[in-house]
Design an enzyme around this catalytic site. Structure first.
Site, PDB file in Angstrom:
ATOM      1  N   LYS A 178       0.837  -1.206   0.000  1.00 14.11           N
ATOM      2  CA  LYS A 178       0.000   0.000   0.000  1.00 14.11           C
ATOM      3  C   LYS A 178       0.871   1.256   0.000  1.00 14.11           C
ATOM      4  CE  LYS A 178      -2.487  -2.786  -0.430  1.00 14.11           C
ATOM      5  NZ  LYS A 178      -2.494  -4.247  -0.337  1.00 14.11           N
ATOM      6  N   GLY A 202      10.001 -21.367  15.897  1.00 14.23           N
ATOM      7  CA  GLY A 202       9.429 -22.220  16.932  1.00 14.23           C
ATOM      8  C   GLY A 202       8.941 -23.531  16.339  1.00 14.23           C
ATOM      9  N   GLY A 235      -0.262 -14.538 -13.356  1.00 14.27           N
ATOM     10  CA  GLY A 235      -1.347 -14.565 -12.370  1.00 14.27           C
ATOM     11  C   GLY A 235      -1.992 -13.191 -12.250  1.00 14.27           C
ATOM     12  N   GLY A 246      -4.246 -12.207 -10.231  1.00 11.09           N
ATOM     13  CA  GLY A 246      -4.957 -12.169  -8.951  1.00 11.09           C
ATOM     14  C   GLY A 246      -4.664 -10.850  -8.261  1.00 11.09           C
ATOM     15  N   ILE A 281      -2.281  -9.870  -6.057  1.00 10.10           N
ATOM     16  CA  ILE A 281      -0.906  -9.355  -6.066  1.00 10.10           C
ATOM     17  C   ILE A 281      -0.529  -8.897  -7.471  1.00 10.10           C
ATOM     18  CG2 ILE A 281       1.534  -9.967  -5.765  1.00 10.10           C
ATOM     19  CD1 ILE A 281       0.708 -11.800  -3.498  1.00 10.10           C
ATOM     20  N   ASP A 320      -3.515 -17.529   7.578  1.00  3.76           N
ATOM     21  CA  ASP A 320      -3.185 -18.124   6.278  1.00  3.76           C
ATOM     22  C   ASP A 320      -2.818 -19.599   6.371  1.00  3.76           C
ATOM     23  OD1 ASP A 320      -3.514 -15.608   5.226  1.00  3.76           O
ATOM     24  OD2 ASP A 320      -1.535 -15.495   4.288  1.00  3.76           O
ATOM     25  N   ALA A 323      -5.488 -10.468   5.949  1.00  2.47           N
ATOM     26  CA  ALA A 323      -4.991 -10.076   7.264  1.00  2.47           C
ATOM     27  C   ALA A 323      -6.132  -9.937   8.271  1.00  2.47           C
ATOM     28  CB  ALA A 323      -4.225  -8.763   7.150  1.00  2.47           C
ATOM     29  N   HIS A 341     -23.673  14.898   2.733  1.00  2.00           N
ATOM     30  CA  HIS A 341     -23.520  15.356   1.353  1.00  2.00           C
ATOM     31  C   HIS A 341     -22.454  16.435   1.297  1.00  2.00           C
ATOM     32  CE1 HIS A 341     -24.550  16.458  -2.732  1.00  2.00           C
ATOM     33  NE2 HIS A 341     -24.536  17.726  -2.358  1.00  2.00           N
TER      34      HIS A 341
HETATM   35  P1  FAD Z   1       1.728 -14.050   8.269  1.00  2.53           P
HETATM   36  O1  FAD Z   1       1.443 -12.612   8.148  1.00  2.53           O
HETATM   37  O2  FAD Z   1       2.328 -14.742   7.101  1.00  2.53           O
HETATM   38  O3  FAD Z   1       2.681 -14.204   9.523  1.00  2.53           O
HETATM   39  C1  FAD Z   1       3.229 -15.408   9.911  1.00  2.53           C
HETATM   40  C2  FAD Z   1       4.492 -15.163  10.699  1.00  2.53           C
HETATM   41  O4  FAD Z   1       4.908 -16.388  11.283  1.00  2.53           O
HETATM   42  C3  FAD Z   1       5.672 -14.693   9.860  1.00  2.53           C
HETATM   43  O5  FAD Z   1       6.315 -13.642  10.507  1.00  2.53           O
HETATM   44  C4  FAD Z   1       6.591 -15.916   9.782  1.00  2.53           C
HETATM   45  O6  FAD Z   1       7.957 -15.579   9.687  1.00  2.53           O
HETATM   46  C5  FAD Z   1       6.311 -16.544  11.128  1.00  2.53           C
HETATM   47  N1  FAD Z   1       6.596 -17.968  11.216  1.00  2.53           N
HETATM   48  C6  FAD Z   1       6.336 -18.949  10.317  1.00  2.53           C
HETATM   49  N2  FAD Z   1       6.691 -20.143  10.804  1.00  2.53           N
HETATM   50  C7  FAD Z   1       7.199 -19.908  12.047  1.00  2.53           C
HETATM   51  C8  FAD Z   1       7.703 -20.751  13.074  1.00  2.53           C
HETATM   52  N3  FAD Z   1       7.757 -22.079  12.925  1.00  2.53           N
HETATM   53  N4  FAD Z   1       8.149 -20.161  14.206  1.00  2.53           N
HETATM   54  C9  FAD Z   1       8.086 -18.802  14.372  1.00  2.53           C
HETATM   55  N5  FAD Z   1       7.592 -17.980  13.447  1.00  2.53           N
HETATM   56  C10 FAD Z   1       7.146 -18.532  12.306  1.00  2.53           C
HETATM   57  N6  FAD Z   1      -4.313  -9.052   3.168  1.00  2.53           N
HETATM   58  C11 FAD Z   1      -5.226  -8.085   3.395  1.00  2.53           C
HETATM   59  O7  FAD Z   1      -6.167  -8.319   4.159  1.00  2.53           O
HETATM   60  N7  FAD Z   1      -5.120  -6.842   2.844  1.00  2.53           N
HETATM   61  C12 FAD Z   1      -4.103  -6.528   1.991  1.00  2.53           C
HETATM   62  O8  FAD Z   1      -4.034  -5.416   1.502  1.00  2.53           O
HETATM   63  C13 FAD Z   1      -3.140  -7.527   1.704  1.00  2.53           C
HETATM   64  N8  FAD Z   1      -2.113  -7.255   0.886  1.00  2.53           N
HETATM   65  C14 FAD Z   1      -1.184  -8.229   0.638  1.00  2.53           C
HETATM   66  C15 FAD Z   1      -0.154  -7.931  -0.248  1.00  2.53           C
HETATM   67  C16 FAD Z   1       0.785  -8.893  -0.532  1.00  2.53           C
HETATM   68  C17 FAD Z   1       1.902  -8.561  -1.488  1.00  2.53           C
HETATM   69  C18 FAD Z   1       0.721 -10.164   0.107  1.00  2.53           C
HETATM   70  C19 FAD Z   1       1.769 -11.207  -0.143  1.00  2.53           C
HETATM   71  C20 FAD Z   1      -0.291 -10.465   0.982  1.00  2.53           C
HETATM   72  C21 FAD Z   1      -1.269  -9.503   1.247  1.00  2.53           C
HETATM   73  N9  FAD Z   1      -2.339  -9.758   2.099  1.00  2.53           N
HETATM   74  C22 FAD Z   1      -3.276  -8.801   2.330  1.00  2.53           C
HETATM   75  C23 FAD Z   1      -2.481 -11.066   2.779  1.00  2.53           C
HETATM   76  C24 FAD Z   1      -1.971 -10.962   4.231  1.00  2.53           C
HETATM   77  O9  FAD Z   1      -0.644 -10.508   4.230  1.00  2.53           O
HETATM   78  C25 FAD Z   1      -2.074 -12.304   4.917  1.00  2.53           C
HETATM   79  O10 FAD Z   1      -3.377 -12.802   4.791  1.00  2.53           O
HETATM   80  C26 FAD Z   1      -1.725 -12.166   6.389  1.00  2.53           C
HETATM   81  O11 FAD Z   1      -0.426 -11.677   6.553  1.00  2.53           O
HETATM   82  C27 FAD Z   1      -1.864 -13.503   7.101  1.00  2.53           C
HETATM   83  O12 FAD Z   1      -1.544 -13.342   8.439  1.00  2.53           O
HETATM   84  P2  FAD Z   1      -0.964 -14.532   9.309  1.00  2.53           P
HETATM   85  O13 FAD Z   1      -0.792 -13.991  10.681  1.00  2.53           O
HETATM   86  O14 FAD Z   1      -1.802 -15.731   9.128  1.00  2.53           O
HETATM   87  O15 FAD Z   1       0.446 -14.898   8.665  1.00  2.53           O
HETATM   88  P1  NAI Z   2      -4.495 -15.042  -6.111  1.00  7.07           P
HETATM   89  O1  NAI Z   2      -5.080 -16.329  -5.703  1.00  7.07           O
HETATM   90  O2  NAI Z   2      -5.185 -13.778  -5.791  1.00  7.07           O
HETATM   91  O3  NAI Z   2      -4.285 -15.040  -7.693  1.00  7.07           O
HETATM   92  C1  NAI Z   2      -3.498 -15.983  -8.353  1.00  7.07           C
HETATM   93  C2  NAI Z   2      -3.883 -15.995  -9.825  1.00  7.07           C
HETATM   94  O4  NAI Z   2      -2.910 -16.740 -10.525  1.00  7.07           O
HETATM   95  C3  NAI Z   2      -5.237 -16.648 -10.078  1.00  7.07           C
HETATM   96  O5  NAI Z   2      -6.025 -15.804 -10.875  1.00  7.07           O
HETATM   97  C4  NAI Z   2      -4.878 -17.953 -10.770  1.00  7.07           C
HETATM   98  O6  NAI Z   2      -5.848 -18.377 -11.691  1.00  7.07           O
HETATM   99  C5  NAI Z   2      -3.576 -17.571 -11.469  1.00  7.07           C
HETATM  100  N1  NAI Z   2      -2.696 -18.685 -11.758  1.00  7.07           N
HETATM  101  C6  NAI Z   2      -2.411 -19.751 -10.970  1.00  7.07           C
HETATM  102  N2  NAI Z   2      -1.524 -20.564 -11.591  1.00  7.07           N
HETATM  103  C7  NAI Z   2      -1.230 -19.991 -12.793  1.00  7.07           C
HETATM  104  C8  NAI Z   2      -0.372 -20.330 -13.873  1.00  7.07           C
HETATM  105  N3  NAI Z   2       0.377 -21.427 -13.829  1.00  7.07           N
HETATM  106  N4  NAI Z   2      -0.330 -19.518 -14.939  1.00  7.07           N
HETATM  107  C9  NAI Z   2      -1.077 -18.380 -14.985  1.00  7.07           C
HETATM  108  N5  NAI Z   2      -1.909 -18.002 -13.990  1.00  7.07           N
HETATM  109  C10 NAI Z   2      -1.976 -18.792 -12.904  1.00  7.07           C
HETATM  110  O7  NAI Z   2      -3.011 -15.078  -5.532  1.00  7.07           O
HETATM  111  P2  NAI Z   2      -1.915 -13.942  -5.356  1.00  7.07           P
HETATM  112  O8  NAI Z   2      -2.173 -12.783  -6.244  1.00  7.07           O
HETATM  113  O9  NAI Z   2      -0.621 -14.662  -5.432  1.00  7.07           O
HETATM  114  O10 NAI Z   2      -2.149 -13.466  -3.876  1.00  7.07           O
HETATM  115  C11 NAI Z   2      -2.164 -14.410  -2.822  1.00  7.07           C
HETATM  116  C12 NAI Z   2      -3.139 -14.030  -1.779  1.00  7.07           C
HETATM  117  O11 NAI Z   2      -2.657 -12.933  -1.031  1.00  7.07           O
HETATM  118  C13 NAI Z   2      -4.479 -13.548  -2.308  1.00  7.07           C
HETATM  119  O12 NAI Z   2      -5.349 -14.627  -2.599  1.00  7.07           O
HETATM  120  C14 NAI Z   2      -5.000 -12.757  -1.174  1.00  7.07           C
HETATM  121  O13 NAI Z   2      -5.611 -13.624  -0.271  1.00  7.07           O
HETATM  122  C15 NAI Z   2      -3.738 -12.176  -0.574  1.00  7.07           C
HETATM  123  N6  NAI Z   2      -3.613 -10.780  -0.992  1.00  7.07           N
HETATM  124  C16 NAI Z   2      -4.589  -9.899  -0.611  1.00  7.07           C
HETATM  125  C17 NAI Z   2      -4.525  -8.586  -0.996  1.00  7.07           C
HETATM  126  C18 NAI Z   2      -5.614  -7.672  -0.616  1.00  7.07           C
HETATM  127  O14 NAI Z   2      -6.419  -8.040   0.224  1.00  7.07           O
HETATM  128  N7  NAI Z   2      -5.693  -6.471  -1.179  1.00  7.07           N
HETATM  129  C19 NAI Z   2      -3.403  -8.066  -1.791  1.00  7.07           C
HETATM  130  C20 NAI Z   2      -2.470  -9.094  -2.177  1.00  7.07           C
HETATM  131  C21 NAI Z   2      -2.575 -10.381  -1.755  1.00  7.07           C
END
Ligand code: FAD
Ligand code: NAI
Length: 476
Positions: free
Chosen positions: A59, A123, A191, A193, A195, A323, A331, A455
């Site tokens: 963001k 852990g 992809g 999606g 990201i 996740d 998140a 408004h």
């Molecule tokens: P995580 O955030 O992945 O945290 C897990 C933590 O556990 C990490 O720090 C990891 O190092 C640690 N860990 C793993 N294994 C161990 C272990 N054995 N011992 C100790 N520590 C460990 N979601 C949204 O809602 N809004 C968004 O705008 C959004 N944008 C995103 C953008 C991107 C580029 C990506 C990749 C994801 C985005 N997401 C977004 C998804 C969001 O980041 C995840 O859904 C969220 O972080 C999941 O939270 P979590 O606590 O389950 O895991």
């Molecule tokens: P995604 O599941 O959103 O999208 C993956 C895309 O890749 C899908 O459309 C799928 O059909 C396509 N795909 C899969 N295999 C393929 C292949 N071999 N060739 C071509 N296309 C293929 O997954 P993404 O973008 O990696 O993000 C992961 C997750 O992170 C999201 O599902 C979301 O939960 C979270 N996220 C949330 C955000 C938000 O809330 N704003 C921002 C970014 C990530």
């Protein structure tokens, strides 16, 4: 080494884990939270994927690149001339890192404030016994912890394509995509999606030629069809080249970048050369480091921890959230589950309503929704009425100079209960909150329509869409 005994040990300090730890501490438990994430200096960086390489940094870059886009293409409409606008990518990345650090530090502060003991390291389960579980922490300061309750919140990592590991220089996961040092001339994204669209938008706004290759024939299949159709039209106009129904055949890294061959939706052979490639094809749960076998923690075929609706695993006293379990990888979903589990530990009735979890895609225009789409309602055999309202007819959107998109409201045909709200347009991420509140209180479309909205605001479009369900929009 003597064991340190806690009531609750949380594995992972992402949004699921750190929030669960804080809530459990608020409820009077003695809590430890273990997290392995390291910052560039090797120090702790709590906040998980979300804070370090996900929600927050993406963001930050979306904001910087949007400012750049506005200065280049939209300031003139307001009479502002900005000539020779340039982007210092390293400054933009440094700002993003500062934002991330503020969030890391904020979590460490919150741990201290709530008396959560933080351990920096990996852990894993070491043993199960009558007193609960032993957790081994491997890191700069190794430790053994014991607790009757363990909450696993280890998150997820980017999935790579077979035989194409991320090198984070040319072949990028979300991590590398947030650290590209200079704007690539040609950027490929596999992809379309969340990201792919968000990161593709960042680098497109900064001047990259972006080509997105998506396997599915349909664009944004999880979103409402009308919204997805509008989004595809707008993104194409902005210059994102999106190809659907693609099958990737080969991907080769070369000295200059990456060469891909693929078949398009018609089955015709195509090739593409790019300087950098983002692979965003979904994410896989982080369960490898847990030593789940040591205690018999059950995983599913995809490596996610199996849980029931209340986040209970197959082991007594072991819970899993975020996740690393089923459900959307978001998140706020992780946070809700973390809080609900902590409250269940205290004998309360923690609850997560999966039906009102909002989705937001932070592109421009933003896309947000809650509840079911028209297609889902049809599949579920639910009779509904739909009302929509375009931002083109909204005074605030006109004043902002951003009239793309619409709000669409779906309500039960018999009871008028809200079933889904779908938005594409300015500040959709903020507007969706009203719909989530309304749906959580099981409001009707008429309730939404009768509430006084200030408004001129963008939220008047939501009110008008609700009025349109009963075919009585006032301004369209
Ligand atoms: P995580 O955030 O992945 O945290 C897990 C933590 O556990 C990490 O720090 C990891 O190092 C640690 N860990 C793993 N294994 C161990 C272990 N054995 N011992 C100790 N520590 C460990 N979601 C949204 O809602 N809004 C968004 O705008 C959004 N944008 C995103 C953008 C991107 C580029 C990506 C990749 C994801 C985005 N997401 C977004 C998804 C969001 O980041 C995840 O859904 C969220 O972080 C999941 O939270 P979590 O606590 O389950 O895991
Ligand atoms: P995604 O599941 O959103 O999208 C993956 C895309 O890749 C899908 O459309 C799928 O059909 C396509 N795909 C899969 N295999 C393929 C292949 N071999 N060739 C071509 N296309 C293929 O997954 P993404 O973008 O990696 O993000 C992961 C997750 O992170 C999201 O599902 C979301 O939960 C979270 N996220 C949330 C955000 C938000 O809330 N704003 C921002 C970014 C990530």
């Amino acid at each position: 080494m003597s064991k340190q005994v806690f009531d609750v040990v949380v594995l992972g300090a992402g949004p699921g884990g750190y929030v669960a730890a804080i809530r459990a501490a608020q409820l009077g438990f003695k809590v430890a939270c273990v997290d392995a994430w390291q910052n560039a200096q090797g120090g702790p960086a709590p906040g998980g994927t979300c804070t370090n390489v996900g929600c927050i940094p993406s963001k930050a870059l979306l904001q910087s690149s949007e400012h750049f886009e506005q200065a280049n293409h939209h300031f003139a409409e307001h009479g502002i001339s900005a000539t020779r606008v340039s982007m210092d990518v390293s400054r933009m990345l440094a700002r993003k890192d500062e934002v991330v650090k503020q969030n890391n530090d904020g979590i460490l502060y919150l741990f201290k404030k709530n008396k959560v003991t933080f351990f920096h390291g990996m852990g894993s389960f070491a043993a199960a016994h009558g007193e609960g579980y032993d957790i081994e922490v491997k890191g700069a300061k190794p430790a053994t912890l014991q607790a009757r309750q363990v909450i696993v919140a280890c998150g997820s990592s980017a999935r790579a394509l077979p035989d194409l590991p991320f090198d984070e220089k040319t072949v990028l996961s979300n991590d590398g995509a947030l650290r590209v040092g200079a704007v690539p001339k040609r950027l490929g994204v596999i992809g379309a999606g969340v990201i792919g669209l968000e990161m593709g938008s960042v680098w497109r706004r900064l001047g990259a030629e972006v080509t997105v290759l998506e396997a599915l024939p349909e664009f944004l299949g999880a979103a409402d069809e009308h919204i997805a159709k509008e989004a595809l039209k707008v993104f194409a106009k902005q210059g994102l080249s999106i190809h659907l129904g693609v099958q990737i055949d080969t991907v080769k890294t070369t000295r200059k970048g990456v060469t891909l061959t693929y078949r398009n939706a018609k089955g015709e052979a195509q090739s593409l050369e790019v300087d950098k490639l983002i692979v965003s094809i979904g994410r896989a749960p982080n369960t490898q480091g847990l030593n789940a076998e040591a205690v018999g923690l059950k995983l599913d075929a995809k490596g996610a921890i199996e849980v029931d609706a209340d986040c209970r695993t197959n082991l007594p006293g072991v819970w899993a959230v975020g996740d690393v379990v089923r459900g959307p990888m978001l998140a706020h979903k992780a946070e809700e589950e973390g809080v609900a589990v902590a409250e269940r530990l205290a004998g309360q009735h923690g609850h997560v309503d999966m039906a009102t979890i909002p989705w937001v895609i932070y592109t421009s225009p933003e896309i947000a929704w809650v509840g079911r789409t028209e297609r889902q309602l049809k599949a579920d055999g639910v009779a509904y009425r739909a009302g929509s309202f375009p931002f083109l007819a909204n005074g605030r959107a006109r004043a902002l100079g951003d009239t793309t998109g619409m709000v669409k409201v779906l309500a039960n045909a018999q009871t008028d209960e809200l079933l889904g709200v779908h938005i594409i347009g300015p500040m959709a991420s903020e507007l969706i909150a009203e719909a989530v509140v309304a749906m959580s209180f099981r409001a009707s479309a008429e309730d939404l329509a009768r509430i006084c909205h200030a408004h001129p605001t963008l939220s008047e479009a939501t009110k008008e869409a609700a009025l349109a369900v009963d075919k009585r929009a006032l301004n369209f």
